[in-house]
Enzyme design. Structure first.
Site, PDB file in Angstrom:
ATOM      1  N   LYS A 126       0.035  11.722   5.726  1.00  0.00           N
ATOM      2  CA  LYS A 126       0.230  10.641   6.700  1.00  0.00           C
ATOM      3  C   LYS A 126       0.868   9.437   6.005  1.00  0.00           C
ATOM      4  CE  LYS A 126      -2.868   7.762   7.292  1.00  0.00           C
ATOM      5  NZ  LYS A 126      -3.234   6.395   6.882  1.00  0.00           N
TER       6      LYS A 126
ATOM      7  N   LYS B 187       0.842  -1.206   0.000  1.00  0.00           N
ATOM      8  CA  LYS B 187       0.000   0.000   0.000  1.00  0.00           C
ATOM      9  C   LYS B 187       0.878   1.258   0.000  1.00  0.00           C
ATOM     10  CE  LYS B 187      -3.333   2.991   0.818  1.00  0.00           C
ATOM     11  NZ  LYS B 187      -4.376   3.386  -0.101  1.00  0.00           N
TER      12      LYS B 187
HETATM   13  P1  NAD Z   1     -11.707   8.950   8.718  1.00  0.00           P
HETATM   14  O1  NAD Z   1     -10.868   9.864   9.531  1.00  0.00           O
HETATM   15  O2  NAD Z   1     -12.810   9.523   7.888  1.00  0.00           O
HETATM   16  O3  NAD Z   1     -12.361   7.826   9.659  1.00  0.00           O
HETATM   17  C1  NAD Z   1     -11.701   7.203  10.730  1.00  0.00           C
HETATM   18  C2  NAD Z   1     -12.727   6.913  11.835  1.00  0.00           C
HETATM   19  O4  NAD Z   1     -12.082   6.221  12.911  1.00  0.00           O
HETATM   20  C3  NAD Z   1     -13.334   8.190  12.443  1.00  0.00           C
HETATM   21  O5  NAD Z   1     -14.751   8.118  12.386  1.00  0.00           O
HETATM   22  C4  NAD Z   1     -12.817   8.180  13.894  1.00  0.00           C
HETATM   23  O6  NAD Z   1     -13.734   8.756  14.817  1.00  0.00           O
HETATM   24  C5  NAD Z   1     -12.629   6.702  14.131  1.00  0.00           C
HETATM   25  N1  NAD Z   1     -11.709   6.368  15.233  1.00  0.00           N
HETATM   26  C6  NAD Z   1     -10.508   6.936  15.522  1.00  0.00           C
HETATM   27  N2  NAD Z   1      -9.945   6.305  16.580  1.00  0.00           N
HETATM   28  C7  NAD Z   1     -10.827   5.346  16.970  1.00  0.00           C
HETATM   29  C8  NAD Z   1     -10.797   4.355  17.996  1.00  0.00           C
HETATM   30  N3  NAD Z   1      -9.771   4.243  18.845  1.00  0.00           N
HETATM   31  N4  NAD Z   1     -11.863   3.523  18.096  1.00  0.00           N
HETATM   32  C9  NAD Z   1     -12.909   3.626  17.253  1.00  0.00           C
HETATM   33  N5  NAD Z   1     -12.976   4.533  16.263  1.00  0.00           N
HETATM   34  C10 NAD Z   1     -11.942   5.381  16.116  1.00  0.00           C
HETATM   35  O7  NAD Z   1     -10.682   8.131   7.801  1.00  0.00           O
HETATM   36  P2  NAD Z   1     -10.999   7.377   6.424  1.00  0.00           P
HETATM   37  O8  NAD Z   1     -10.917   8.325   5.287  1.00  0.00           O
HETATM   38  O9  NAD Z   1     -12.203   6.524   6.596  1.00  0.00           O
HETATM   39  O10 NAD Z   1      -9.689   6.466   6.328  1.00  0.00           O
HETATM   40  C11 NAD Z   1      -9.487   5.358   7.183  1.00  0.00           C
HETATM   41  C12 NAD Z   1      -8.190   4.662   6.781  1.00  0.00           C
HETATM   42  O11 NAD Z   1      -8.279   4.245   5.412  1.00  0.00           O
HETATM   43  C13 NAD Z   1      -6.950   5.554   6.880  1.00  0.00           C
HETATM   44  O12 NAD Z   1      -5.868   4.809   7.355  1.00  0.00           O
HETATM   45  C14 NAD Z   1      -6.744   6.009   5.445  1.00  0.00           C
HETATM   46  O13 NAD Z   1      -5.395   6.326   5.167  1.00  0.00           O
HETATM   47  C15 NAD Z   1      -7.215   4.795   4.660  1.00  0.00           C
HETATM   48  N6  NAD Z   1      -7.709   5.101   3.312  1.00  0.00           N
HETATM   49  C16 NAD Z   1      -8.524   6.186   3.107  1.00  0.00           C
HETATM   50  C17 NAD Z   1      -8.965   6.469   1.816  1.00  0.00           C
HETATM   51  C18 NAD Z   1      -9.831   7.692   1.542  1.00  0.00           C
HETATM   52  O14 NAD Z   1     -10.012   8.050   0.356  1.00  0.00           O
HETATM   53  N7  NAD Z   1     -10.418   8.340   2.534  1.00  0.00           N
HETATM   54  C19 NAD Z   1      -8.593   5.647   0.741  1.00  0.00           C
HETATM   55  C20 NAD Z   1      -7.796   4.536   0.996  1.00  0.00           C
HETATM   56  C21 NAD Z   1      -7.357   4.260   2.302  1.00  0.00           C
END
Ligand code: NAD
Length: 305
Positions: free
Chosen positions: A245, A177
């Protein structure tokens, strides 16, 4: 999976931009899904989707055949594993964690070893495809960890993605990734440079993009983000903050392995510049505004940053 359930119980942790769509797709695929997020509102908005809301992590893990995490970064996953209400204290019934967040490969290996000592298997299964791939259940999923655990998790992963590859031992999914993100970042930088040069030379940028898409310069970034860059539409898509990040994780891994990555280092500085100018919540196409500023152009959308 549990007798009595159509397909089994999934405990889902992290209902953000990606997680909320992925959890919903697991319900559609026939799983019983209990979900938790530290932000109660993120759980509340899921009412009516078939997801069973949980107010603690332990509630999610108790009956889970598989726990799926979709969290921002390494410390959040570590908290879910090691925290007071976490998996080591409250092991899931099926003793399998599938972490689909993008986090450190090295930390993944350490967490996986700690969990293994408690009899819990862990897969790293980060995704590519963004919110649209999450919504359409067409994510590309790259999986690291034991073969047995992979085979157990595969049907659940098939509820969220279409391209599912087991790429090696623990941490290998995260490494692949991060390589994906490195290519995306540098590719986007190349597109920014081509657009900046074409614009300065007075070329029609929309036509140039069409022409380039028909040749060897074509890429996912040019296809999906090129128009937004030309139109100055910075808002939607994969956030600058999340890419920063990921680039930090790439450079930490490279330093750990003593691999020089000069291209990644340069583009990381440009992403930092974008964030410093208020673009952190904007999509990656906002990187073009760094080039607007460097070339003395007013930034697009008419907003001078
Ligand atoms: P986001 O910030 O929208 O969502 C993360 C969620 O996790 C939030 O709702 C937060 O409240 C929750 N959270 C944080 N700590 C927590 C805990 N201890 N217990 C329970 N919940 C908790 O992030 P996202 O965009 O959904 O991305 C999530 C992951 O996927 C990241 O690592 C990101 O790099 C990866 N990702 C994101 C995308 C994108 O386009 N957004 C694409 C590919 C990969």
């Amino acid at each position: 999976m549990s007798a009595g359930d159509k397909k089994g119980n999934v405990g889902f942790v992290g209902l953000g931009v990606m997680g909320r769509e992925m959890a919903r797709n697991l319900v559609v695929a026939g799983y019983t899904v209990r979900a938790f997020d530290v932000v109660p509102a993120a759980v509340e908005v899921m009412s009516g989707t078939g997801i069973i809301p949980a107010s603690t992590l332990a509630e999610v893990t108790a009956d889970a055949d598989i726990v799926v995490t979709m969290l921002p970064d390494t410390p959040h996953v570590a908290e879910v594993v090691r925290g007071a209400g976490g998996l080591l204290a409250f092991p899931p019934k099926g003793r399998l964690l599938v972490d689909m967040s993008t986090i450190s490969p090295e930390a993944t290996r350490v967490l996986s070893q700690e969990l293994a000592q408690a009899g819990i298997a862990m897969l790293d299964a980060p995704v590519s495809g963004g919110p649209i791939g999450a919504k359409d259940a067409t994510l590309s999923i790259m999986v690291g960890g034991d073969e047995d655990a992979f085979l157990r998790a595969k049907p659940v992963l098939e509820g969220m993605g279409t391209t599912i590859n087991h790429v090696g031992v623990s941490g290998a999914g995260q490494t692949v990734k991060l390589c994906n993100q490195l290519i995306c970042g540098i590719n986007l930088q190349a597109i920014c440079e081509a657009l900046a040069l074409g614009r300065a030379c007075g070329v029609d940028l929309n036509q140039m993009r069409e022409v380039l898409m028909g040749g060897s310069a074509n890429s996912w970034m040019l296809e999906k983000l090129g128009s937004a860059m030309i139109d100055g539409d910075a808002a939607a898509g994969f956030r600058i903050d999340l890419m920063l990040k990921d680039l930090r994780l790439v450079l930490e891994t490279a330093q750990h392995q003593s691999v020089p990555l000069p291209g990644t280092s340069l583009v990381t500085s440009q992403y930092i510049d974008a964030r410093a100018h208020g673009e952190g919540s904007n999509g990656n196409q906002a990187l073009f505004r760094v080039y607007d500023r460097m070339s003395g152009q007013r930034v697009q959308d008419g907003a001078s940053r």
